[in-house]
Motif scaffolding. Structure first.
Motif, mmCIF file in Angstrom:
data_model
loop_
_atom_site.group_PDB
_atom_site.id
_atom_site.type_symbol
_atom_site.label_atom_id
_atom_site.label_comp_id
_atom_site.label_asym_id
_atom_site.label_seq_id
_atom_site.Cartn_x
_atom_site.Cartn_y
_atom_site.Cartn_z
ATOM 1 N N ARG A 154 0.831 -1.198 0.000
ATOM 2 C CA ARG A 154 0.000 0.000 0.000
ATOM 3 C C ARG A 154 0.867 1.250 0.000
ATOM 4 N NH1 ARG A 154 -4.688 -0.392 4.353
ATOM 5 N NH2 ARG A 154 -5.307 1.465 3.192
ATOM 6 N N LEU A 159 -5.612 8.228 -8.085
ATOM 7 C CA LEU A 159 -6.603 7.488 -8.868
ATOM 8 C C LEU A 159 -6.902 8.160 -10.198
ATOM 9 C CD1 LEU A 159 -9.182 6.461 -6.100
ATOM 10 C CD2 LEU A 159 -7.387 5.061 -7.130
ATOM 11 N N VAL A 192 -5.191 7.947 -2.459
ATOM 12 C CA VAL A 192 -5.688 6.928 -1.532
ATOM 13 C C VAL A 192 -4.581 5.918 -1.281
ATOM 14 C CG1 VAL A 192 -8.064 7.202 -2.340
ATOM 15 C CG2 VAL A 192 -6.603 5.448 -3.373
ATOM 16 N N ALA A 194 -3.311 2.440 -1.471
ATOM 17 C CA ALA A 194 -3.636 1.244 -2.254
ATOM 18 C C ALA A 194 -2.365 0.725 -2.919
ATOM 19 C CB ALA A 194 -4.702 1.556 -3.306
ATOM 20 N N VAL A 199 -4.645 -1.327 -8.341
ATOM 21 C CA VAL A 199 -5.526 -0.277 -8.851
ATOM 22 C C VAL A 199 -5.627 -0.377 -10.375
ATOM 23 C CG1 VAL A 199 -5.805 2.214 -9.164
ATOM 24 C CG2 VAL A 199 -5.150 1.298 -6.924
ATOM 25 N N SER A 231 -15.160 5.609 -7.914
ATOM 26 C CA SER A 231 -14.928 5.384 -9.345
ATOM 27 C C SER A 231 -16.101 4.569 -9.858
ATOM 28 C CB SER A 231 -13.608 4.643 -9.584
ATOM 29 O OG SER A 231 -13.572 3.414 -8.889
ATOM 30 N N ALA A 275 -10.198 -4.974 -4.142
ATOM 31 C CA ALA A 275 -10.651 -3.787 -3.409
ATOM 32 C C ALA A 275 -10.749 -4.080 -1.912
ATOM 33 C CB ALA A 275 -12.007 -3.319 -3.954
ATOM 34 N N HIS A 280 -10.926 -1.280 0.758
ATOM 35 C CA HIS A 280 -11.939 -0.501 0.047
ATOM 36 C C HIS A 280 -13.140 -1.413 -0.260
ATOM 37 C CE1 HIS A 280 -8.789 2.485 -0.106
ATOM 38 N NE2 HIS A 280 -8.000 1.633 -0.735
ATOM 39 N N VAL A 295 -16.372 1.353 -7.312
ATOM 40 C CA VAL A 295 -15.399 1.029 -6.278
ATOM 41 C C VAL A 295 -15.287 2.270 -5.388
ATOM 42 C CG1 VAL A 295 -13.027 0.391 -5.709
ATOM 43 C CG2 VAL A 295 -14.123 -0.548 -7.759
ATOM 44 N N ARG A 296 -15.505 2.080 -4.116
ATOM 45 C CA ARG A 296 -15.484 3.188 -3.155
ATOM 46 C C ARG A 296 -14.156 3.124 -2.401
ATOM 47 N NH1 ARG A 296 -20.468 5.413 -2.883
ATOM 48 N NH2 ARG A 296 -20.055 6.419 -0.866
ATOM 49 N N TRP A 297 -13.295 4.112 -2.695
ATOM 50 C CA TRP A 297 -11.955 4.159 -2.150
ATOM 51 C C TRP A 297 -11.932 5.044 -0.913
ATOM 52 C CZ3 TRP A 297 -8.631 1.214 -5.191
ATOM 53 C CH2 TRP A 297 -9.057 0.938 -6.489
#
Length: 299
Positions: A154, A159, A192, A194, A199, A231, A275, A280, A295-297
Motif C-alpha cells: 500500500r 486514482l 488513496v 492502495a 488499482v 470510481s 478492493a 476498500h 469502487v469506493r476508495w
C-alpha cells in the motif's frame, strides 16, 4: 418428637433420592435426544423435566453447541454446493475453447486446404488458446488474492492519473467496441492508500467488462463523496437484470446473460477481492437498463 424428626428426615431423603433419579433420567433422555438430533440434524432444543440450576446451565451450553453444529453443517452444505457449481463452471470454461481448438486441429488435418484457410484456422486456434490462457491466469490470480497469497504494497496512489492512463491504454479497444465514452474525473482529488498494480488491474477489469457487455455508451466517473472517492463505470446493458447485479461479483457467475463466448466470469470477482484486500469496497447496481459498477476508495 424424635419419631417425627426421623419421619421428616426419611421423607426428605426419599424426596432427594426421587429428585436425583428423575434428574438422572432426564439427563439420560437429554443425552439420547442429543444423539438423535446429531444423527438426523434436527434443531429441537434439549430440556429437563426436573431442572436444576447446574443441569440447566449445562443444557444451555449443550443447546448452544447443537445450534453451532447445525450452522456449521448448513455452511458446509452451502460451501459444498458452491464448490460443485464452481467445478462445473470451470469445466465449462475450459471445455469450450478446448473443444474449438480440437475441432480446428482436425480441420487442419484435411487434404487440399489452401494456405489462406490454414492461416485462418491457425488464427482461430491461437485466439482460443489465448482465451484459455487468460482464464487460467485469472483463476490462479483470484485464488491467490482470496487466499491472501498475493503480496500487496500500500502506498499513496493518484486514482485520477491511474484511471486516465488506463483509458489511454485502452483507446484502440474502445474504438473497436464502438462505444461513445464520457469521462468525468474531478480535479484535485486526494490520493488513496492502495497498491498501484492492483488499482491498475481493477480499472482494467472494469473497463474490459464494460466494453464486453456494454451497449451504445460508457460513462466513467471519478469523484469525491465525503471521505470516499468513487470510481463508477456505467453503461447500458439491456441483457442484464437487477437480479444479475446482485451476483456479478460471484466467481463464475453462471447467468447466460453474463457468459459470452469469451467471458470467464472472473473479472469482477477479482475487482471485489482486490478492493477488499486493500480496505476498500466494490458494489454494483442496475437501474432502468443501466448497469453501474462502483469502487469506493476510502481516503
Amino acid at each position: 418428637m424424635k419419631n417425627v424428626l426421623i419421619i421428616i428426615l426419611v421423607l426428605a431423603c426419599a424426596w432427594l433420592a426421587g429428585r436425583q433419579v428423575t434428574l438422572e433420567q432426564g439427563l439420560r433422555r437429554a443425552a439420547r435426544r442429543m444423539r438423535e438430533q446429531m444423527a438426523d440434524e434436527t434443531t429441537a432444543r434439549l430440556s429437563l423435566p426436573c431442572p436444576s440450576a447446574g443441569a440447566e446451565e449445562l443444557l444451555v451450553c449443550l443447546n448452544e453447541l447443537l445450534e453451532l453444529r447445525q450452522e456449521e453443517r448448513a455452511l458446509y452444505r452451502r460451501k459444498e454446493q458452491e464448490l460443485r457449481q464452481q467445478i462445473a463452471n470451470v469445466s465449462h470454461d475450459l471445455r469450450t475453447p478446448l473443444t474449438s481448438i480440437l475441432g480446428y486441429l482436425q480441420l487442419l488435418e484435411g487434404d487440399g486446404l489452401s494456405p489462406e484457410k490454414k492461416a485462418e484456422y491457425l488464427a482461430v486456434i491461437e485466439g482460443r488458446a489465448r482465451t484459455l490462457q487468460v482464464f487460467i491466469a485469472a483463476f490462479y490470480d483470484l485464488s491467490r488474492i482470496e487466499g491472501g497469497e498475493l503480496p500487496l504494497e500500500r502506498e499513496k496512489v493518484d486514482l485520477g492519473r491511474a484511471l486516465s492512463d488506463q483509458l489511454a491504454a485502452a483507446y484502440e479497444q474502445i474504438e473497436a467496441a464502438g462505444l461513445a465514452v464520457e469521462v468525468d474525473i474531478a480535479p484535485g482529488l486526494p490520493p488513496v492508500w492502495a497498491d498501484g498494480g492492483a488499482v491498475t488491474r481493477i480499472f482494467s477489469n472494469l473497463l474490459t467488462n464494460a466494453l464486453r457487455h456494454g451497449e451504445e455508451a460508457l460513462a466513467v466517473k471519478l469523484y469525491r463523496e465525503g471521505n470516499v472517492i468513487v470510481s463508477a463505470f456505467s453503461n447500458r446493458a439491456g441483457e442484464l437484470t437487477e437480479e444479475d447485479a446482485a451476483h456479478v461479483f460471484e466467481r463464475f457467475y453462471t447467468a447466460d446473460k453474463m457468459r459470452t463466448g469469451q467471458s470467464t466470469g472472473l473479472g469482477l470477482a477479482i475487482v471485489k477481492a482486490l478492493a477488499e484486500r486493500m480496505g476498500h469496497a466494490a458494489a454494483a447496481r442496475w437501474e432502468d437498463g443501466v448497469f453501474t459498477v462502483e469502487v469506493r476508495w476510502v481516503i
